[in-house]
Write a protein that holds these residues in place. Sequence first.
Motif, short mmCIF file in Angstrom:
data_model
loop_
_atom_site.label_atom_id
_atom_site.label_comp_id
_atom_site.label_asym_id
_atom_site.label_seq_id
_atom_site.Cartn_x
_atom_site.Cartn_y
_atom_site.Cartn_z
N LEU A 215 -6.24 -12.19 1.78
CA LEU A 215 -6.37 -11.62 0.43
C LEU A 215 -5.58 -12.43 -0.60
CD1 LEU A 215 -6.14 -7.78 1.17
CD2 LEU A 215 -8.18 -9.10 0.57
N LEU A 216 -4.46 -12.99 -0.22
CA LEU A 216 -3.68 -13.80 -1.17
C LEU A 216 -4.52 -14.97 -1.70
CD1 LEU A 216 -0.20 -13.94 0.60
CD2 LEU A 216 -0.75 -12.69 -1.49
N SER A 217 -5.17 -15.70 -0.80
CA SER A 217 -6.00 -16.84 -1.22
C SER A 217 -7.17 -16.37 -2.08
CB SER A 217 -6.52 -17.58 0.01
OG SER A 217 -5.46 -18.18 0.73
N GLU A 218 -7.78 -15.26 -1.69
CA GLU A 218 -8.95 -14.77 -2.43
C GLU A 218 -8.56 -14.23 -3.80
OE1 GLU A 218 -10.86 -13.76 1.92
OE2 GLU A 218 -10.06 -12.11 0.68
N LEU B 37 3.62 -10.41 -4.83
CA LEU B 37 2.27 -10.73 -4.36
C LEU B 37 1.61 -11.76 -5.27
CD1 LEU B 37 0.86 -7.31 -3.13
CD2 LEU B 37 2.50 -8.86 -2.08
N PHE B 38 1.84 -11.65 -6.58
CA PHE B 38 1.35 -12.68 -7.50
C PHE B 38 1.90 -14.06 -7.12
CE2 PHE B 38 0.35 -10.12 -11.65
CZ PHE B 38 -0.66 -9.45 -10.98
N GLU B 39 3.21 -14.10 -6.88
CA GLU B 39 3.85 -15.38 -6.58
C GLU B 39 3.38 -15.95 -5.25
OE1 GLU B 39 7.74 -13.83 -6.94
OE2 GLU B 39 7.88 -14.17 -9.12
N GLN B 40 3.18 -15.08 -4.26
CA GLN B 40 2.68 -15.55 -2.97
C GLN B 40 1.24 -16.02 -3.08
OE1 GLN B 40 3.43 -12.58 0.14
NE2 GLN B 40 5.34 -12.04 -0.89
N ALA B 41 0.44 -15.32 -3.90
CA ALA B 41 -0.95 -15.74 -4.09
C ALA B 41 -1.03 -17.09 -4.78
CB ALA B 41 -1.71 -14.69 -4.90
N LEU B 42 -0.14 -17.32 -5.73
CA LEU B 42 -0.13 -18.61 -6.43
C LEU B 42 0.14 -19.76 -5.46
CD1 LEU B 42 -0.37 -19.77 -9.35
CD2 LEU B 42 2.13 -19.68 -9.45
N ALA B 43 0.94 -19.51 -4.44
CA ALA B 43 1.30 -20.55 -3.47
C ALA B 43 0.39 -20.57 -2.25
CB ALA B 43 2.74 -20.34 -3.02
N THR C 206 7.41 21.09 -7.56
CA THR C 206 7.91 20.46 -6.34
C THR C 206 7.50 21.37 -5.18
OG1 THR C 206 9.85 19.43 -5.29
CG2 THR C 206 10.18 21.58 -6.35
N ALA C 207 7.77 20.92 -3.96
CA ALA C 207 7.39 21.71 -2.79
C ALA C 207 8.44 21.51 -1.72
CB ALA C 207 6.01 21.31 -2.28
N GLY C 208 8.25 22.18 -0.57
CA GLY C 208 9.16 22.02 0.55
C GLY C 208 9.25 20.56 0.97
N HIS C 209 10.37 20.18 1.48
CA HIS C 209 10.63 18.78 1.83
C HIS C 209 9.67 18.29 2.91
CE1 HIS C 209 12.82 15.08 2.48
NE2 HIS C 209 12.97 15.38 3.76
N VAL C 210 9.05 17.14 2.66
CA VAL C 210 8.27 16.44 3.67
C VAL C 210 9.01 15.16 3.96
CG1 VAL C 210 6.08 15.36 4.26
CG2 VAL C 210 6.10 17.43 2.87
N ALA C 211 9.58 15.02 5.14
CA ALA C 211 10.45 13.89 5.46
C ALA C 211 9.68 12.59 5.42
CB ALA C 211 11.07 14.08 6.84
N PRO C 212 10.25 11.54 4.81
CA PRO C 212 9.61 10.22 4.83
C PRO C 212 9.65 9.65 6.24
CG PRO C 212 11.81 10.05 3.89
CD PRO C 212 11.54 11.52 4.08
N ARG C 213 8.68 8.80 6.54
CA ARG C 213 8.61 8.16 7.85
C ARG C 213 8.73 6.67 7.64
NH1 ARG C 213 4.07 8.17 8.70
NH2 ARG C 213 3.24 9.31 6.94
N GLY C 214 9.90 6.11 7.94
CA GLY C 214 10.08 4.67 7.82
C GLY C 214 10.44 4.27 6.42
N GLY C 215 10.68 2.98 6.24
CA GLY C 215 11.08 2.47 4.95
C GLY C 215 9.90 2.15 4.07
N ALA C 216 10.21 1.73 2.85
CA ALA C 216 9.16 1.36 1.91
C ALA C 216 8.52 0.06 2.35
CB ALA C 216 9.77 1.20 0.52
N VAL C 217 7.19 0.04 2.35
CA VAL C 217 6.46 -1.15 2.75
C VAL C 217 5.31 -1.37 1.78
CG1 VAL C 217 7.02 -1.11 5.20
CG2 VAL C 217 5.16 0.30 4.37
N ALA C 218 4.84 -2.61 1.70
CA ALA C 218 3.75 -2.93 0.80
C ALA C 218 2.47 -2.28 1.29
CB ALA C 218 3.56 -4.44 0.71
N ASP C 219 1.70 -1.73 0.37
CA ASP C 219 0.44 -1.08 0.68
C ASP C 219 -0.66 -1.85 -0.04
OD1 ASP C 219 -1.46 0.63 1.50
OD2 ASP C 219 -0.64 2.43 0.56
N ILE C 220 -1.54 -2.50 0.71
CA ILE C 220 -2.58 -3.33 0.09
C ILE C 220 -3.74 -2.44 -0.30
CG2 ILE C 220 -4.18 -5.24 0.49
CD1 ILE C 220 -2.20 -6.24 2.61
N ARG C 221 -3.94 -2.30 -1.61
CA ARG C 221 -4.99 -1.43 -2.10
C ARG C 221 -5.74 -2.12 -3.21
NH1 ARG C 221 -4.33 2.89 0.75
NH2 ARG C 221 -2.26 3.55 1.33
#
Length: 565
Positions: free
Chosen positions: A382-385, A425-431, A550-565
């Motif tokens: 996707l970076l190249s495209e 992602l812009f910078e990686q796509a440029l390279a 707001t609502a009852g706590h829903v625990a996060p699962r794992g750290g923040a990661v890039a989501d390709i959308r």
Amino acid sequence: MGKRSIAAMTAALVAGSLLTSVPNAGAQDAEHGTNSSSTPTGAPLAPGVDLDTVTIPQLQARMAAGSLTSSTLTRAYLRRIENVDPRIHAVLRTSPTALRQAAASDARHRHGKTLGPLDGIPVLLKDNVNTRDMPTTAGSLALAGSPPGTDAALVTRLRKAGAVILGKTNLSEWANFRAAKPTSGWSAVGGQTNNPYVLDRNPCGSSSGSAAALAASLSQVAIGTETDGSIVCPAGMNGVVGHKPSLGLVSQSGVVPISAEQDTAGPMARNVIDTALTLSVLSGGESSRGDGARSGALRGLPVLQSNPGPSSGLPTEDDAAADHGTSLRGKRIGLWRLPSLGADVDAVMTRTAKKLRKAGAVVVEVTPPYQARLAELEFPALLSEFHRDIDAYLGTREGPRNLAELIEFNRSSPEEQTCFAGQELFEQALAAPPTTDPTYRAMRAELKDLSRRSIDETMAAHHLDAITAPTNPPAWTTDCARGDNDVIPSSTPAAVAGYPSLSVPAGSVNELPVGLLLMAGDHQDAKLLSLGAAVEHRLKAWRAPRYLPTAGHVAPRGGAVADIR
């Protein structure tokens, strides 16, 4: 599929839509303290019309009978945007010509010259779809100047079909393909879109505004776009229906790109029938008969040839489904559980499987192969495209003329950094290597092969009509510092393969909607929508949002990661 089969399927879905019961939905609104059967001022839109639940065939029946006009409907949606949208920030702007468009449709209805099922129906467009008379920004201030000057091809189709272009919706800036840790639903142009069910939760992306607007009943239908998950995840997380069409079924001309190998626009609505009717317009419907692949995808798709009205002797919705191919009896469905999305989501899938089996479907558990390799290869391709395709698009617009200039614009614009500053992602796509590079070409060829095999082999091995999976986890709390909480793998096989996928509401976890994603083979859009209509009818999972702070706590699962959308 022959003409009689096409007519039968059309009759089944349209008849079912006309017979959908409205009073129960109205009672639910009363329970939740809302009533969208009326305009926000309290004046009834029309007897028995509930904006939350009414379908396009029901609206067309009323317009044909003279008990409703497009002008009245459009005003109701404009008032609702004015009153409700300040809580969710889904709509960037409304069209100054919307009421003129509606008046033109009313004249056609009076003279019996309607243009099809979308004539007079208000539609919102994601703001990466070119419109000649409104800005198209992709959420970026870099494109916030003059409108493009021409409509995207899909907008031309909507206008020719008589649809009322109501306005533009917010999105994840650059369709979530700018930063390594983006926050879905945020753009420098529109700020943060909120999930209507629980306002401090995220709407998912990148078609955030389109999905949130539909959940809040701010339009009858909306258009989203997807590279991987951008239609179906927001649909699931906002409790609506979203269809990612087969690649090439809907023209991508005039839509801000990520990748021509995966990008597609698609319809979103509160029910499957409206989604299907909108796809028939977006894809060209009758005019595409000369295209074998396209006409194959549409064979059996519901197309409303005239304005149907309620008549005595219509079959019940269950009879129509059983007689005309939308029953679940005997259907074979593969369930891809994805336990990584959490025990609560898995419980929704267990309940869903039980309901489908009770309706006569055979549900078998499956795990499509090759997913780790797809995840490894997709992002570099996707970076190249993106570099290739965004340069081509920017060359048609005022402002930055290529990706390098766009990167410099962001570095010098504080407003572009108010939620997150990154543009990794812009910078990686440029390279990234160009799409002429043999390494890139090998990656894309392997992606195409493995993604298609992941679906085709699974369906063949178990003799399936479709593969299902959870569309999304419960919505995470929106947090600019952390970014999005999840990568959601269910959308990837169909997205990379260019196969159709469809999300319908399946249930909820602590007030937060969870969707059921359905996937099928290449250009099997009509069959998938027909199956989706039957699933929707059996699950009956839709419910109106309550705009909880707001609502009852829903625990996060794992750290923040890039989501390709």
